[in-house]
Design an enzyme around this catalytic site. Structure first.
Site, PDB file in Angstrom:
ATOM      1  CG  PHE A 160      -2.256  -0.424   1.210  1.00 61.16           C
ATOM      2  CD1 PHE A 160      -3.427  -0.199   0.818  1.00 61.16           C
ATOM      3  CD2 PHE A 160      -2.119  -2.097   1.436  1.00 61.16           C
ATOM      4  CE1 PHE A 160      -4.518  -0.944   0.577  1.00 61.16           C
ATOM      5  CE2 PHE A 160      -3.265  -2.876   1.421  1.00 61.16           C
ATOM      6  CZ  PHE A 160      -4.651  -2.433   1.044  1.00 61.16           C
ATOM      7  CG  ASP A 161       0.699   5.961  -1.956  1.00 58.04           C
ATOM      8  OD1 ASP A 161       1.771   6.289  -1.457  1.00 58.04           O
ATOM      9  OD2 ASP A 161      -0.329   6.445  -1.968  1.00 58.04           O
ATOM     10  CG  LEU A 162       1.115   7.278   4.611  1.00 58.60           C
ATOM     11  CD1 LEU A 162       0.043   6.358   5.516  1.00 58.60           C
ATOM     12  CD2 LEU A 162       2.112   7.582   5.305  1.00 58.60           C
ATOM     13  CG  ASP A 163       1.173  11.188   2.060  1.00 56.94           C
ATOM     14  OD1 ASP A 163       0.941  10.654   3.084  1.00 56.94           O
ATOM     15  OD2 ASP A 163       2.155  11.616   1.700  1.00 56.94           O
TER      16      ASP A 163
ATOM     17  CB  THR B  35      -3.181   5.047  -0.975  1.00 56.38           C
ATOM     18  OG1 THR B  35      -2.716   5.442  -1.987  1.00 56.38           O
ATOM     19  CG2 THR B  35      -3.712   3.434  -1.038  1.00 56.38           C
TER      20      THR B  35
END
Length: 216
Positions: free
Chosen positions: A7-10, A12
């Site tokens: 997973f990406d963070l920002d 997402t």
């Protein structure tokens, strides 16, 4: 089957718009530059800071770029990091994925120390097996390199992995590593951006994501 989800963070997992936009504005003002409107600064949410400031400042001077990053982090480390929120459907989706046996990892261009603080602050760390993010000095590392490191470190075959994110660099990172790419439209990249980058799938909600990966 993609049993390992990166997973990406920002854009997402969390919506960091206010914090990032205000910190970009703070850095530009500190350098005496004109501050663009918020909707312009919003376009720089996701990619690494160095190339973003290179564009915003119109210079490739590393000293100037690092000065801008230092000013950005000055505000971000104590204020901007908390001007953030978790997308409402994400916690239940992460819980459901782990309950179904998926292994979850975070792969983000945000500095490791900040990414971990954000996960801890929002009680999300328990969902992720590991975090892959750059050190503070790695201001130009690209998402493809981070994902490659993650796959190698975890011993995960590309065929067993999927990269999930909201921007072009997430999709390009997946393609560079032969990984399935899933674009999400609730972040800062448009459906058109994700499609042009070559996303294998595009979803518009966390329940849709959950259904997709469970069926693949």
């Amino acid at each position: 089957m993609a049993s390992h989800l990166f997973f990406d963070l920002d854009g997402t997992v969390t919506d960091p718009r206010d914090g990032i936009v205000r910190c970009l504005a703070h850095a530009l003002a500190a350098l005496g530059r004109t501050v663009p409107p918020a909707d312009v600064l919003e376009r720089f949410i996701g990619p690494p800071l160095a190339p973003s400031f290179e564009t915003l400042l119109g210079t490739a001077d590393e000293n100037v770029i690092r000065e801008a990053i230092a000013s950005y982090r000055e505000r971000f480390s104590h204020t901007g990091i908390f001007e953030n929120r978790v997308y409402p459907e994400i916690p239940s989706a992460l819980s459901a994925l782990t309950a179904r046996g998926f292994s979850l990892y975070l792969v983000t261009s945000k500095a490791d120390v900040f990414a971990r603080r954000i996960l801890d602050y929002f009680d999300l760390s328990r969902h992720f097996t590991r975090v892959y993010a750059p050190d503070l000095d790695d201001v130009r590392i690209v998402k493809a390199t981070l994902l490659r490191r993650a796959l190698a470190s975890e011993g995960v075959a590309a065929s067993a992995a999927a990269m999930i994110g909201d921007r072009r660099d997430d999709i390009e990172a997946a393609r560079a590593n032969g990984v399935r790419s899933i674009g999400v439209t609730w972040g800062f990249g448009t459906r058109e951006e994700l499609a042009r980058a070559g996303a294998n799938d595009i979803v518009s909600s966390a329940p849709e994501l959950l259904a997709l990966v469970s069926d693949v």
